[in-house]
Design a protein around this motif. Structure first.
Motif, PDB file in Angstrom:
ATOM      1  N   MET A  72      59.795 -21.003  66.364  1.00  0.00           N
ATOM      2  CA  MET A  72      58.707 -21.867  66.100  1.00  0.00           C
ATOM      3  C   MET A  72      58.002 -22.058  67.649  1.00  0.00           C
ATOM      4  O   MET A  72      56.650 -22.084  67.772  1.00  0.00           O
ATOM      5  N   VAL A  73      58.817 -22.524  68.726  1.00  0.00           N
ATOM      6  CA  VAL A  73      58.400 -22.578  69.890  1.00  0.00           C
ATOM      7  C   VAL A  73      57.730 -21.351  70.531  1.00  0.00           C
ATOM      8  O   VAL A  73      56.493 -21.600  70.984  1.00  0.00           O
ATOM      9  N   LYS A  74      58.168 -20.316  70.302  1.00  0.00           N
ATOM     10  CA  LYS A  74      57.689 -18.832  70.642  1.00  0.00           C
ATOM     11  C   LYS A  74      56.055 -18.800  70.076  1.00  0.00           C
ATOM     12  O   LYS A  74      55.282 -18.199  70.621  1.00  0.00           O
ATOM     13  N   MET A  75      56.095 -18.893  68.612  1.00  0.00           N
ATOM     14  CA  MET A  75      55.057 -18.818  67.958  1.00  0.00           C
ATOM     15  C   MET A  75      53.816 -19.683  68.495  1.00  0.00           C
ATOM     16  O   MET A  75      52.783 -19.100  68.725  1.00  0.00           O
ATOM     17  N   TYR A  76      54.127 -20.939  68.754  1.00  0.00           N
ATOM     18  CA  TYR A  76      53.142 -21.807  69.151  1.00  0.00           C
ATOM     19  C   TYR A  76      52.829 -21.486  70.649  1.00  0.00           C
ATOM     20  O   TYR A  76      51.584 -21.403  71.016  1.00  0.00           O
ATOM     21  N   CYS A  77      53.683 -21.037  71.334  1.00  0.00           N
ATOM     22  CA  CYS A  77      53.491 -20.632  72.837  1.00  0.00           C
ATOM     23  C   CYS A  77      52.413 -19.459  72.971  1.00  0.00           C
ATOM     24  O   CYS A  77      51.507 -19.246  73.839  1.00  0.00           O
ATOM     25  N   GLN A  78      52.763 -18.555  71.966  1.00  0.00           N
ATOM     26  CA  GLN A  78      52.071 -17.122  72.183  1.00  0.00           C
ATOM     27  C   GLN A  78      50.834 -17.382  71.505  1.00  0.00           C
ATOM     28  O   GLN A  78      49.686 -16.970  72.081  1.00  0.00           O
ATOM     29  N   GLU A  79      50.567 -18.256  70.529  1.00  0.00           N
ATOM     30  CA  GLU A  79      49.507 -18.383  69.802  1.00  0.00           C
ATOM     31  C   GLU A  79      48.393 -19.461  70.532  1.00  0.00           C
ATOM     32  O   GLU A  79      47.173 -19.421  70.526  1.00  0.00           O
ATOM     33  N   VAL A  80      48.991 -20.545  70.852  1.00  0.00           N
ATOM     34  CA  VAL A  80      48.310 -21.689  71.512  1.00  0.00           C
ATOM     35  C   VAL A  80      48.027 -21.509  72.990  1.00  0.00           C
ATOM     36  O   VAL A  80      46.847 -21.830  73.363  1.00  0.00           O
ATOM     37  N   LEU A 123      64.269 -32.786  62.830  1.00  0.00           N
ATOM     38  CA  LEU A 123      63.142 -33.820  62.445  1.00  0.00           C
ATOM     39  C   LEU A 123      63.494 -34.860  61.365  1.00  0.00           C
ATOM     40  O   LEU A 123      62.967 -35.946  61.415  1.00  0.00           O
ATOM     41  N   LYS A 124      64.663 -34.405  60.595  1.00  0.00           N
ATOM     42  CA  LYS A 124      65.173 -35.672  59.695  1.00  0.00           C
ATOM     43  C   LYS A 124      66.205 -36.500  60.148  1.00  0.00           C
ATOM     44  O   LYS A 124      66.782 -37.294  59.603  1.00  0.00           O
ATOM     45  N   MET A 159      56.086 -28.159  65.715  1.00  0.00           N
ATOM     46  CA  MET A 159      56.229 -27.930  64.329  1.00  0.00           C
ATOM     47  C   MET A 159      55.140 -28.018  63.383  1.00  0.00           C
ATOM     48  O   MET A 159      55.059 -27.299  62.553  1.00  0.00           O
ATOM     49  N   ARG A 160      54.208 -28.746  63.632  1.00  0.00           N
ATOM     50  CA  ARG A 160      53.196 -29.137  62.896  1.00  0.00           C
ATOM     51  C   ARG A 160      52.247 -27.674  62.870  1.00  0.00           C
ATOM     52  O   ARG A 160      51.565 -27.395  61.791  1.00  0.00           O
ATOM     53  N   TYR A 161      52.064 -27.157  63.985  1.00  0.00           N
ATOM     54  CA  TYR A 161      51.589 -25.818  64.217  1.00  0.00           C
ATOM     55  C   TYR A 161      52.319 -24.611  63.536  1.00  0.00           C
ATOM     56  O   TYR A 161      51.799 -23.878  62.694  1.00  0.00           O
ATOM     57  N   SER A 162      53.645 -24.608  63.969  1.00  0.00           N
ATOM     58  CA  SER A 162      54.420 -23.488  63.598  1.00  0.00           C
ATOM     59  C   SER A 162      54.857 -23.567  61.848  1.00  0.00           C
ATOM     60  O   SER A 162      55.183 -22.261  61.368  1.00  0.00           O
TER      61      SER A 162
END
Ligand code: ZN
Length: 111
Positions: free
Chosen positions: A20-28, A63-64, A82-85
């Motif tokens: 998730m962090v990777k996806m967010y960082c690469q795209e955002v 998150l829970k 999390m909301r993004y990925s």
């Protein structure tokens, strides 16, 4: 079930967060192979929290989690990620996303 043993869930949570962090960082943040400094820091922080988690074996997905061990600004940052990925992960890695959901569910209904 072995797939949902504490050890497997912990390892999967680590992996899920990494994806998730990777996806967010690469795209955002348009980073390449490596995370940008900001995301690297967030990732390190998340891993330290996970290691120090007092619930460990018995813990639900972060998150829970009832403990909320993240500092408020880190939590906000992680929520963004999390909301993004989250929804994107469901498309790209459906199995991992579904297992992650099940992890939260399994840890809850065990009690
Ligand atoms: Zn980044």
């Amino acid at each position: 079930m072995k797939t949902f043993s504490a050890e497997h869930r912990m390892r999967r949570e680590r992996h899920t967060m990494e994806v998730m962090v990777k996806m967010y960082c690469q795209e955002v943040h348009h980073s390449r192979e490596k995370l940008c400094a900001e995301c690297q820091e967030l990732w390190q922080y998340a891993m330290t929290r996970l290691d120090k988690c007092p619930l460990r074996a018995d813990k639900p997905t972060c998150l829970k989690c009832p403990i909320h061990c993240y500092k408020p600004e880190r939590r906000e940052q992680m929520r963004h990620v999390m909301r993004y990925s989250g929804p994107r992960m469901l498309k790209k890695y459906p199995l991992l996303a579904i297992l992650h959901l099940l992890d939260g569910w399994y840890s809850k209904c065990k009690k």
